[in-house]
Design a protein around this motif. Sequence first.
Motif: not given
Lengths: 204, 204
Positions: A88-90, A97, A93, A57, A55, A109-110, A64-66
């Motif tokens: 957070d990354i959540r 959405n 998302i 970033y 993974i 990151g927190g 997160i990233s590829d």
Amino acid sequence: MEFPSKLIENAVGELAKLPGIGKKTALRLALHLLKAETETTSNLAEALAKMRFDITYCQTCHNISDTEQCSICANKLRDHATICVVSDIRDVIAIENTGQYQGTYHVLGGVISPIEGIGPGDLHIDTLLERVTAPGSEVQEVILAISPTMEGDTTAFYLSRKLRDQEGVNISTIARGIPVGGELEYADEITLGRSIVERQRQAR
Amino acid sequence: MEFPSKLIENAVGELAKLPGIGKKTALRLALHLLKAETETTSNLAEALAKMRFDITYCQTCHNISDTEQCSICANKLRDHATICVVSDIRDVIAIENTGQYQGTYHVLGGVISPIEGIGPGDLHIDTLLERVTAPGSEVQEVILAISPTMEGDTTAFYLSRKLRDQEGVNISTIARGIPVGGELEYADEITLGRSIVERQRQAR
């Protein structure tokens, strides 16, 4: 709990380290894997290891990233003048959405938490300030979308103090109020109070 | 749900295949692993793969075992005249945890279920009959400790029919009744009824 096999004991022990998974659930998962095809387990183990070790970033927003830049930061069609700050990354998302946001993100990151020993230096705050204050920065708005907990509010307060002297940059927070479909009588007093104070005039 | 990374998407997909784990929980687990030390993930992946690929089953009772014979079957101090028949390895662990049973086990590996296409031939019934009927067999009692569901009762009935002609072998089932600490008024009628019919005389 005594196990008939060291192998299963190890697997259960490792599974039970995951949040929200106790020994009993871990055993159920382990026995499920034992009953299923071997591929189920090898695919799972491989996907987890690959995720953890490969993974990367996003260098801009810490999502997160590829790739070096995540698909959101790399997307020229998105509004790069707006940064939505989340813990957070959540949260990225969740907001993605909704399909309602076209700007970019910044993942802290927190949140600042003196009890857990997390200070501003442990979060991606420097890079946020850099994005906003860099010469030639096109940022016009920073949305603070941090959960309204004690720590979240502290973090938001800290950020707004750091950012408020930056000319030409508006700071906003996500709207607080009664959830859509929520019942007035079950809302807590603070939320209901804020939803009245910050009431919105309807367009005629 | 859209994911910012293929790696995380794969990991979440594989985790969500586990029973009782949905996409949201899977994402929480994946993000937990990303935040934790890399060792947490490699240990988990390794333990799962090792368990799945290296596991062996006891040749006598089909319990999970690291050796050809499980520690229970190999234990000379246990009562090899009594076999407790269970459907699942979890039941062995549960009964062992009570510390009340000194005999051996036989794990069927499921219950007879015509709906799921599981017949007697798919379970370890042959080896059970062999253990009981083999010349020189020391088995004196077979305890049917199978969950009292429709399928479990069918399986128990099938086994008792197969075993009842075996001379010198008693068949028993585990006691049904009100759980210890259970309230009478909340017990279902069948359990309460059986607990009255099969009431136990107290020693004076």
